[in-house]
Design a protein around this motif. Structure first.
Motif, PDB file in Angstrom:
ATOM      1  N   ALA A  33      66.062  46.609  50.407  1.00 47.59           N
ATOM      2  CA  ALA A  33      66.271  45.166  50.296  1.00 47.59           C
ATOM      3  C   ALA A  33      64.943  44.440  50.091  1.00 47.59           C
ATOM      4  CB  ALA A  33      66.964  44.650  51.556  1.00 47.59           C
ATOM      5  N   SER A  34      63.918  44.855  50.823  1.00 47.11           N
ATOM      6  CA  SER A  34      62.600  44.227  50.689  1.00 47.11           C
ATOM      7  C   SER A  34      62.050  44.410  49.283  1.00 47.11           C
ATOM      8  CB  SER A  34      61.626  44.828  51.710  1.00 47.11           C
ATOM      9  OG  SER A  34      62.104  44.663  53.018  1.00 47.11           O
TER      10      SER A  34
ATOM     11  N   ARG B 140      61.458  41.322  46.290  1.00 45.79           N
ATOM     12  CA  ARG B 140      60.129  40.998  45.760  1.00 45.79           C
ATOM     13  C   ARG B 140      60.174  40.672  44.265  1.00 45.79           C
ATOM     14  NH1 ARG B 140      55.482  41.854  48.547  1.00 45.79           N
ATOM     15  NH2 ARG B 140      54.391  41.834  46.552  1.00 45.79           N
ATOM     16  N   THR B 141      61.078  41.295  43.515  1.00 43.96           N
ATOM     17  CA  THR B 141      61.124  41.098  42.063  1.00 43.96           C
ATOM     18  C   THR B 141      61.407  39.640  41.682  1.00 43.96           C
ATOM     19  OG1 THR B 141      61.835  43.388  41.768  1.00 43.96           O
ATOM     20  CG2 THR B 141      62.167  41.881  39.914  1.00 43.96           C
ATOM     21  N   PRO B 142      62.486  39.025  42.187  1.00 45.53           N
ATOM     22  CA  PRO B 142      62.708  37.615  41.835  1.00 45.53           C
ATOM     23  C   PRO B 142      61.640  36.680  42.394  1.00 45.53           C
ATOM     24  CG  PRO B 142      64.290  38.337  43.494  1.00 45.53           C
ATOM     25  CD  PRO B 142      63.593  39.554  43.009  1.00 45.53           C
ATOM     26  N   LEU B 143      61.078  37.030  43.567  1.00 48.66           N
ATOM     27  CA  LEU B 143      60.040  36.184  44.146  1.00 48.66           C
ATOM     28  C   LEU B 143      58.763  36.211  43.311  1.00 48.66           C
ATOM     29  CD1 LEU B 143      60.386  36.795  47.989  1.00 48.66           C
ATOM     30  CD2 LEU B 143      60.688  34.648  46.764  1.00 48.66           C
ATOM     31  N   THR B 144      58.470  37.385  42.727  1.00 48.07           N
ATOM     32  CA  THR B 144      57.302  37.485  41.855  1.00 48.07           C
ATOM     33  C   THR B 144      57.478  36.609  40.619  1.00 48.07           C
ATOM     34  OG1 THR B 144      56.895  39.761  42.595  1.00 48.07           O
ATOM     35  CG2 THR B 144      55.841  39.071  40.550  1.00 48.07           C
ATOM     36  N   ALA B 145      58.679  36.633  40.056  1.00 46.07           N
ATOM     37  CA  ALA B 145      58.970  35.789  38.885  1.00 46.07           C
ATOM     38  C   ALA B 145      58.868  34.310  39.255  1.00 46.07           C
ATOM     39  CB  ALA B 145      60.366  36.110  38.356  1.00 46.07           C
TER      40      ALA B 145
ATOM     41  N   ARG C  42      55.166  32.191  52.447  1.00 39.60           N
ATOM     42  CA  ARG C  42      55.678  32.574  53.775  1.00 39.60           C
ATOM     43  C   ARG C  42      56.812  33.576  53.644  1.00 39.60           C
ATOM     44  NH1 ARG C  42      55.419  27.026  55.259  1.00 39.60           N
ATOM     45  NH2 ARG C  42      57.678  26.890  55.011  1.00 39.60           N
ATOM     46  N   LEU C  43      57.702  33.340  52.695  1.00 41.53           N
ATOM     47  CA  LEU C  43      58.828  34.247  52.481  1.00 41.53           C
ATOM     48  C   LEU C  43      58.339  35.620  52.029  1.00 41.53           C
ATOM     49  CD1 LEU C  43      61.861  34.644  52.442  1.00 41.53           C
ATOM     50  CD2 LEU C  43      61.917  33.709  50.126  1.00 41.53           C
ATOM     51  N   LEU C  44      57.334  35.624  51.172  1.00 37.03           N
ATOM     52  CA  LEU C  44      56.776  36.888  50.684  1.00 37.03           C
ATOM     53  C   LEU C  44      56.133  37.671  51.831  1.00 37.03           C
ATOM     54  CD1 LEU C  44      56.723  38.233  47.922  1.00 37.03           C
ATOM     55  CD2 LEU C  44      54.424  37.326  47.577  1.00 37.03           C
ATOM     56  N   GLU C  45      55.464  36.961  52.726  1.00 36.91           N
ATOM     57  CA  GLU C  45      54.845  37.612  53.886  1.00 36.91           C
ATOM     58  C   GLU C  45      55.917  38.208  54.799  1.00 36.91           C
ATOM     59  OE1 GLU C  45      52.382  34.781  55.831  1.00 36.91           O
ATOM     60  OE2 GLU C  45      50.866  34.742  54.239  1.00 36.91           O
TER      61      GLU C  45
END
Length: 222
Positions: free
Chosen positions: A66-67, A71-76, A108-111
């Motif tokens: 899940a992690s 990360r993929t959509p968050l990177t975009a 913060r979400l990425l962390e």
């Protein structure tokens, strides 16, 4: 230790049964007193925890997957926010503030996702430490800068040494240490009363064989 009356729980281990199948077992050593009131023997309890281990492994694998997928959509999203920041001169002050808050929330979400991924790796006993010589003072200063805006919003004063003279370098994993220090300092600022102070100390221990890093806040306490 058992001769002193301590009940010892050993780390879980994996063994093979008579059919050559792997079993996860947990061992507990319970001391027993003799008629002289002295601990002279012990009872070893062996429990089969294979099912518990299987469920824990499934949980860790799910969190890791899940992690990774989050990360993929968050990177975009980060790329899009950075593009917007590059053209922020055309924005109003309100739009700039909204963009800054969006980037802060994204970070913060990425962390949090990185922390989840790390927890899953720890559970699966799959953490690799990348140790290198470093000065912990540099990391403390860096984290202080990263949390500067958060401290200003709460009017919290962060008191820390000048670090004009550094202590000896340490062999540590920079990323892991950065995460630990940031968590401690972030929580201190978060739970400190508005207008109060957070004190950072970094010194050698009395025996000079280790170092002590401490964070003290003026919050409510637990």
């Amino acid at each position: 230790k058992w001769k002193k009356g301590e009940v010892i729980t050993l780390p879980n281990m994996v063994v093979k049964d008579s059919d050559d199948e792997e079993l996860a077992i947990a061992l507990t050593v319970t001391p027993i007193k003799n008629n002289r009131n002295v601990f002279s023997s012990a009872v070893v309890t062996v429990r089969d925890v294979s099912e518990q281990k299987r469920l824990n492994d499934m949980k860790s694998e799910f969190i890791a997957l899940a992690s990774h997928n989050l990360r993929t959509p968050l990177t975009a999203l980060r790329w899009e926010l950075e593009i917007l920041q590059q053209s922020s001169e055309k924005m109003t002050d309100a739009q700039k503030e909204l963009l800054a808050k969006s980037m802060e929330a994204h970070n913060r979400l990425l962390e949090m996702i990185d922390d989840l991924f790390l927890v899953s790796k720890i559970d699966m006993d799959n953490v690799e430490l990348r140790k290198e010589k470093m000065y912990l003072e540099d990391t403390i200063v860096q984290v202080r800068k990263e949390l500067d805006s958060k401290a200003k919003k709460k009017k919290v004063t962060v008191v820390m040494p000048s670090f004009k003279k550094k202590l000896s370098p340490l062999k540590l994993d920079p990323d892991r240490v950065h995460s630990v220090i940031k968590t401690l300092m972030d929580n201190a600022i978060k739970y400190c009363r508005d207008g109060k102070k957070v004190t950072i100390k970094y010194t050698k221990s009395k025996d000079k064989k280790s170092v002590i890093f401490s964070v003290t806040d003026q919050g409510k306490g637990i």
